[in-house]
Scaffold this motif. Structure first.
Motif, PDB file in Angstrom:
ATOM      1  N   ALA A 169       1.395  -6.357 -12.666  1.00  0.00           N
ATOM      2  CA  ALA A 169       0.402  -5.469 -12.082  1.00  0.00           C
ATOM      3  C   ALA A 169      -0.298  -4.617 -13.126  1.00  0.00           C
ATOM      4  CB  ALA A 169       1.093  -4.543 -11.072  1.00  0.00           C
ATOM      5  N   PHE A 170      -1.438  -4.081 -12.707  1.00  0.00           N
ATOM      6  CA  PHE A 170      -2.077  -2.999 -13.441  1.00  0.00           C
ATOM      7  C   PHE A 170      -1.390  -1.718 -12.997  1.00  0.00           C
ATOM      8  CE2 PHE A 170      -5.596  -6.069 -12.821  1.00  0.00           C
ATOM      9  CZ  PHE A 170      -5.925  -6.307 -14.141  1.00  0.00           C
ATOM     10  N   ASP A 171      -1.025  -0.873 -13.957  1.00  0.00           N
ATOM     11  CA  ASP A 171      -0.454   0.438 -13.651  1.00  0.00           C
ATOM     12  C   ASP A 171      -1.607   1.431 -13.732  1.00  0.00           C
ATOM     13  OD1 ASP A 171       0.812   2.889 -13.533  1.00  0.00           O
ATOM     14  OD2 ASP A 171       2.384   2.362 -14.962  1.00  0.00           O
ATOM     15  N   VAL A 172      -2.144   1.818 -12.569  1.00  0.00           N
ATOM     16  CA  VAL A 172      -3.348   2.655 -12.556  1.00  0.00           C
ATOM     17  C   VAL A 172      -3.026   4.142 -12.684  1.00  0.00           C
ATOM     18  CG1 VAL A 172      -4.643   0.911 -11.295  1.00  0.00           C
ATOM     19  CG2 VAL A 172      -3.516   2.742 -10.023  1.00  0.00           C
ATOM     20  N   ARG A 173      -1.739   4.486 -12.808  1.00  0.00           N
ATOM     21  CA  ARG A 173      -1.350   5.892 -12.962  1.00  0.00           C
ATOM     22  C   ARG A 173      -1.830   6.471 -14.280  1.00  0.00           C
ATOM     23  NH1 ARG A 173       4.993   5.135 -12.134  1.00  0.00           N
ATOM     24  NH2 ARG A 173       4.445   3.575 -13.693  1.00  0.00           N
ATOM     25  N   LYS A 174      -1.906   5.638 -15.292  1.00  0.00           N
ATOM     26  CA  LYS A 174      -2.184   6.122 -16.639  1.00  0.00           C
ATOM     27  C   LYS A 174      -3.661   6.083 -17.007  1.00  0.00           C
ATOM     28  CE  LYS A 174       2.417   4.869 -18.160  1.00  0.00           C
ATOM     29  NZ  LYS A 174       3.228   4.147 -19.120  1.00  0.00           N
ATOM     30  N   GLY A 175      -4.503   5.608 -16.123  1.00  0.00           N
ATOM     31  CA  GLY A 175      -5.930   5.557 -16.405  1.00  0.00           C
ATOM     32  C   GLY A 175      -6.333   4.349 -17.221  1.00  0.00           C
ATOM     33  N   VAL A 176      -7.619   4.290 -17.525  1.00  0.00           N
ATOM     34  CA  VAL A 176      -8.209   3.158 -18.231  1.00  0.00           C
ATOM     35  C   VAL A 176      -7.955   3.299 -19.727  1.00  0.00           C
ATOM     36  CG1 VAL A 176     -10.409   2.002 -18.705  1.00  0.00           C
ATOM     37  CG2 VAL A 176      -9.964   2.963 -16.442  1.00  0.00           C
ATOM     38  N   PRO A 177      -7.597   2.242 -20.441  1.00  0.00           N
ATOM     39  CA  PRO A 177      -7.317   0.920 -19.902  1.00  0.00           C
ATOM     40  C   PRO A 177      -5.945   0.894 -19.224  1.00  0.00           C
ATOM     41  CG  PRO A 177      -6.905   0.907 -22.258  1.00  0.00           C
ATOM     42  CD  PRO A 177      -7.435   2.282 -21.905  1.00  0.00           C
ATOM     43  N   TYR A 178      -5.858   0.172 -18.125  1.00  0.00           N
ATOM     44  CA  TYR A 178      -4.602   0.123 -17.377  1.00  0.00           C
ATOM     45  C   TYR A 178      -3.567  -0.709 -18.129  1.00  0.00           C
ATOM     46  CZ  TYR A 178      -7.995   1.225 -13.737  1.00  0.00           C
ATOM     47  OH  TYR A 178      -9.022   1.774 -13.014  1.00  0.00           O
ATOM     48  N   PRO A 179      -2.376  -0.140 -18.350  1.00  0.00           N
ATOM     49  CA  PRO A 179      -1.299  -0.948 -18.918  1.00  0.00           C
ATOM     50  C   PRO A 179      -0.887  -2.046 -17.921  1.00  0.00           C
ATOM     51  CG  PRO A 179      -0.770   1.396 -18.991  1.00  0.00           C
ATOM     52  CD  PRO A 179      -1.984   1.245 -18.146  1.00  0.00           C
ATOM     53  N   ILE A 180      -0.388  -3.129 -18.460  1.00  0.00           N
ATOM     54  CA  ILE A 180       0.121  -4.224 -17.632  1.00  0.00           C
ATOM     55  C   ILE A 180       1.635  -4.069 -17.576  1.00  0.00           C
ATOM     56  CG2 ILE A 180       0.208  -6.713 -17.304  1.00  0.00           C
ATOM     57  CD1 ILE A 180      -2.672  -5.408 -17.371  1.00  0.00           C
ATOM     58  N   VAL A 181       2.179  -4.125 -16.352  1.00  0.00           N
ATOM     59  CA  VAL A 181       3.605  -3.916 -16.144  1.00  0.00           C
ATOM     60  C   VAL A 181       4.199  -5.039 -15.302  1.00  0.00           C
ATOM     61  CG1 VAL A 181       3.427  -1.388 -16.299  1.00  0.00           C
ATOM     62  CG2 VAL A 181       3.233  -2.495 -14.068  1.00  0.00           C
ATOM     63  N   ARG A 222       0.830  -1.218   0.000  1.00  0.00           N
ATOM     64  CA  ARG A 222       0.000   0.000   0.000  1.00  0.00           C
ATOM     65  C   ARG A 222       0.856   1.256   0.000  1.00  0.00           C
ATOM     66  NH1 ARG A 222      -3.020  -1.872   4.439  1.00  0.00           N
ATOM     67  NH2 ARG A 222      -2.369   0.005   5.531  1.00  0.00           N
ATOM     68  N   GLU A 223       1.955   1.258   0.771  1.00  0.00           N
ATOM     69  CA  GLU A 223       2.798   2.449   0.892  1.00  0.00           C
ATOM     70  C   GLU A 223       3.786   2.584  -0.263  1.00  0.00           C
ATOM     71  OE1 GLU A 223       4.543   2.184   4.801  1.00  0.00           O
ATOM     72  OE2 GLU A 223       2.544   2.046   5.718  1.00  0.00           O
ATOM     73  N   GLU A 224       4.415   1.492  -0.653  1.00  0.00           N
ATOM     74  CA  GLU A 224       5.456   1.538  -1.681  1.00  0.00           C
ATOM     75  C   GLU A 224       4.908   1.512  -3.110  1.00  0.00           C
ATOM     76  OE1 GLU A 224       8.736   2.019  -1.033  1.00  0.00           O
ATOM     77  OE2 GLU A 224       8.133   2.206   1.074  1.00  0.00           O
ATOM     78  N   PHE A 225       3.724   0.946  -3.295  1.00  0.00           N
ATOM     79  CA  PHE A 225       3.173   0.764  -4.643  1.00  0.00           C
ATOM     80  C   PHE A 225       1.700   1.184  -4.698  1.00  0.00           C
ATOM     81  CE2 PHE A 225       6.580  -2.318  -4.018  1.00  0.00           C
ATOM     82  CZ  PHE A 225       7.389  -2.026  -5.098  1.00  0.00           C
ATOM     83  N   PRO A 226       1.385   2.423  -4.311  1.00  0.00           N
ATOM     84  CA  PRO A 226      -0.022   2.844  -4.292  1.00  0.00           C
ATOM     85  C   PRO A 226      -0.669   2.906  -5.672  1.00  0.00           C
ATOM     86  CG  PRO A 226       1.407   4.734  -3.972  1.00  0.00           C
ATOM     87  CD  PRO A 226       2.294   3.513  -3.940  1.00  0.00           C
ATOM     88  N   ASP A 227       0.134   2.969  -6.723  1.00  0.00           N
ATOM     89  CA  ASP A 227      -0.392   3.115  -8.084  1.00  0.00           C
ATOM     90  C   ASP A 227      -0.353   1.823  -8.890  1.00  0.00           C
ATOM     91  OD1 ASP A 227      -0.880   5.864  -7.694  1.00  0.00           O
ATOM     92  OD2 ASP A 227       1.233   6.289  -8.073  1.00  0.00           O
ATOM     93  N   PHE A 228      -0.162   0.710  -8.193  1.00  0.00           N
ATOM     94  CA  PHE A 228      -0.106  -0.581  -8.866  1.00  0.00           C
ATOM     95  C   PHE A 228      -1.028  -1.562  -8.155  1.00  0.00           C
ATOM     96  CE2 PHE A 228       3.926   1.486  -9.618  1.00  0.00           C
ATOM     97  CZ  PHE A 228       4.089   1.332 -10.978  1.00  0.00           C
ATOM     98  N   LEU A 229      -1.711  -2.369  -8.938  1.00  0.00           N
ATOM     99  CA  LEU A 229      -2.516  -3.449  -8.388  1.00  0.00           C
ATOM    100  C   LEU A 229      -1.913  -4.748  -8.905  1.00  0.00           C
ATOM    101  CD1 LEU A 229      -4.921  -4.546  -6.839  1.00  0.00           C
ATOM    102  CD2 LEU A 229      -6.276  -4.291  -8.919  1.00  0.00           C
ATOM    103  N   PHE A 230      -1.220  -5.455  -8.015  1.00  0.00           N
ATOM    104  CA  PHE A 230      -0.552  -6.697  -8.388  1.00  0.00           C
ATOM    105  C   PHE A 230      -1.572  -7.820  -8.501  1.00  0.00           C
ATOM    106  CE2 PHE A 230       2.703  -4.160  -6.254  1.00  0.00           C
ATOM    107  CZ  PHE A 230       3.706  -4.211  -7.205  1.00  0.00           C
ATOM    108  N   PHE A 231      -1.467  -8.591  -9.590  1.00  0.00           N
ATOM    109  CA  PHE A 231      -2.387  -9.717  -9.779  1.00  0.00           C
ATOM    110  C   PHE A 231      -1.655 -10.999 -10.170  1.00  0.00           C
ATOM    111  CE2 PHE A 231      -2.161  -7.660 -13.925  1.00  0.00           C
ATOM    112  CZ  PHE A 231      -2.061  -8.724 -14.808  1.00  0.00           C
ATOM    113  N   GLY A 232      -0.333 -10.945 -10.272  1.00  0.00           N
ATOM    114  CA  GLY A 232       0.415 -12.138 -10.640  1.00  0.00           C
ATOM    115  C   GLY A 232       1.905 -11.901 -10.533  1.00  0.00           C
ATOM    116  N   GLY A 233       2.649 -12.880 -10.986  1.00  0.00           N
ATOM    117  CA  GLY A 233       4.100 -12.788 -10.972  1.00  0.00           C
ATOM    118  C   GLY A 233       4.682 -13.764 -11.969  1.00  0.00           C
TER     119      GLY A 233
END
Length: 144
Positions: A99-111, A80-91
């Motif tokens: 993760a989804f990179d939510v900084r750039k808006g919809v559609p979220y790029p995958i990073v 939550r603190e180190e990666f507030p703009d990413f939603l991790f869903f795998g590895g």
């Protein structure tokens, strides 16, 4: 049958999946997220709540986190603190996270992100979830 089902059930795909996520667990995830999750991602969880397979993108292997793992990460103060703009869903089964990179808006790029190196290590591997799903279960090829 969803588009995810049609893609990942193709005979040329290498995917070892788990049973689908329940609608109840998906609802818990949706309610816990601060952003709207892509429909394709929710369909992926409805197809397989966790699993792994080849990925025709770097990092070459995709391990899908199940809903409970994602909920735990959402509550983890480090993420939550180190990666507030990413939603991790795998590895990749190792250190790298996807993760989804939510900084750039919809559609979220995958990073991909190296959690030790921090958010500046994020590298886009797909412009959106639909294109990411197209790469699941296929071996990487550097041929054009």
């Amino acid at each position: 049958m969803s588009q995810v089902d049609e893609i990942l059930k193709q005979p040329n795909r290498s995917w070892s999946g788990n049973p689908p996520a329940t609608e109840e667990s998906i609802l818990r995830l949706v309610q816990s997220c601060k952003v709207k999750l892509p429909d394709e991602y929710l369909d992926l969880l409805r197809f397989s709540n966790g699993g792994e397979g080849d990925l025709a993108l770097p990092p070459l292997l995709f391990v899908l986190f199940d809903v409970d793992e994602i909920l735990e990460m959402l509550e983890d103060s480090f993420y939550r603190e180190e990666f507030p703009d990413f939603l991790f869903f795998g590895g990749n089964g190792g250190l790298e996270k996807i993760a989804f990179d939510v900084r750039k808006g919809v559609p979220y790029p995958i990073v991909t992100v190296d959690p030790i190196a921090g958010s500046e290590s994020a590298v886009e591997i797909a412009p959106n979830m639909a294109q990411f799903i197209e790469a699941i279960g296929l071996e990487y090829s550097d041929e054009s």
